[in-house]
Write a protein that holds these residues in place. Structure first.
Motif, short mmCIF file in Angstrom:
data_model
loop_
_atom_site.label_atom_id
_atom_site.label_comp_id
_atom_site.label_asym_id
_atom_site.label_seq_id
_atom_site.Cartn_x
_atom_site.Cartn_y
_atom_site.Cartn_z
N ASP A 159 27.42 34.77 -45.43
CA ASP A 159 28.46 35.59 -46.04
C ASP A 159 29.66 34.75 -46.49
O ASP A 159 30.26 35.02 -47.54
N GLN A 185 29.62 43.88 -51.92
CA GLN A 185 28.41 43.39 -51.25
C GLN A 185 27.50 44.57 -50.90
O GLN A 185 27.95 45.60 -50.41
N ASP A 230 23.90 45.60 -48.82
CA ASP A 230 22.97 45.17 -47.78
C ASP A 230 21.55 45.51 -48.21
O ASP A 230 21.19 46.69 -48.32
N ARG A 262 21.99 39.83 -48.16
CA ARG A 262 23.14 40.62 -48.61
C ARG A 262 23.55 40.10 -49.98
O ARG A 262 23.61 38.88 -50.19
#
Length: 310
Positions: A227, A248, A250, A255
């Motif tokens: 991330d 973002q 999922d 991601r």
């Protein structure tokens, strides 16, 4: 070591069963995940790759039974290219003849031998024979002998009006560097010989714009280790190029954020983690239909409308 390069490529296909047959039985890839399009759960999202579904090996598809064919044009991925051991090109040429796969004569690009071909939906693909990759692991669950098997992505080629604006994104944000030019092709590489470490831009001014459909690449995803690495790329896009990404999303196995690069190709930045073994063992990847938690309550209805693929 942090690797840059292509994470996955996602394309649009016709009938799901035909898609599975071609990529597993003709190309010998592993079906590593059978799930659904999270935004259209009445259709599959199918992922093919190596044994573990490693970044740089994954080709994914949205298969729609009655999709209209796409049209190649400006602002699209022109060709998706796989790596194979240098000595296997003859094997693949004979296999394509035997299986009735539409293919072109061998050619040279940047000194490498290239075998271009198309899948049943007309998606433009190629194999490149490379020396020194024989020892890389290969999926051995198909009838393609391990010594000839595909070893992940070599590259993608983008068909664009101008290479420079997109090249600036590749170099500044994704860690590529311009490596060579040949005719209308400009090659960018990550320099470390990893899977998916090459992007070619074919400059073709004056062409019609692309039209999405069967055989078209929907988007190209680039790797971010985690991330934090993804957030740094998002910041560079905004600060240095004035480009905003989506929020973002999922995707269970990575991601993602998305944006249109200057040439209008849809790019994604996908994290390497958590990977495809997040919800099933490596030994049984791709065998069961996997759904994200928010769709599990609808499993019975979803399974009722999905076509059988095996």
């Amino acid at each position: 070591m942090v690797h840059n390069g292509i994470h996955h490529v996602t394309a649009i296909a016709g009938p799901a069963r035909r898609n599975v047959d071609f990529y597993t039985r003709v190309l010998g890839l592993r079906l590593v995940k059978k799930t659904v399009n999270f935004d259209d759960p009445g259709s599959y999202h199918l992922y093919y790759g190596d044994e573990h579904g490693g970044p740089g090996t994954i080709l994914t598809f949205f298969p729609w039974e009655h999709v209209a064919p796409g049209r190649l044009g400006i602002g699209e991925t022109q060709e998706t290219v796989f790596r194979v051991p240098e000595g296997s090109i003859g094997y693949w040429t004979h296999r394509f003849v035997d299986k009735g796969v539409a293919h072109q004569a061998l050619e040279k690009r940047f000194g490498e031998t290239v075998l271009s071909f198309k899948d049943p939906d007309g998606m433009r693909l190629a194999l490149v024979g490379l020396p020194g990759i024989e020892a890389e692991p290969a999926w051995t669950g198909s009838d393609v002998p391990a010594e000839y098997a595909i070893r992940g992505f070599h590259s993608v080629s983008l068909l664009l009006e101008d290479a420079a604006p997109t090249g600036a994104i590749l170099t500044d944000v994704f860690g590529f560097a311009e490596a060579a030019r040949e005719g209308s092709l400009v090659r960018y590489t990550t320099g470390d010989k990893v899977q998916g470490g090459i992007v070619d831009i074919r400059i073709a001014g004056g062409f019609l714009p692309a039209r999405m459909g069967g055989g078209s690449v929907h988007h190209v995803a680039f790797r971010a280790a985690d991330d934090a690495a993804q957030a740094a790329m998002v910041s560079k896009l905004a600060d240095n190029h004035g480009i905003q990404t989506t929020e973002q999303k999922d995707r269970n196995y990575f991601r993602s954020v998305y944006f249109r690069e200057p040439g209008r190709v849809l790019f994604e930045i996908a994290t390497d983690e958590p990977g495809f073994a997040a919800d099933e063992p490596v030994e049984s990847l791709g065998e069961a239909l996997k759904l994200p938690p928010f769709l599990e309550p609808r499993r019975q209805d979803i399974e009722a409308v999905l076509p059988a693929v095996a």
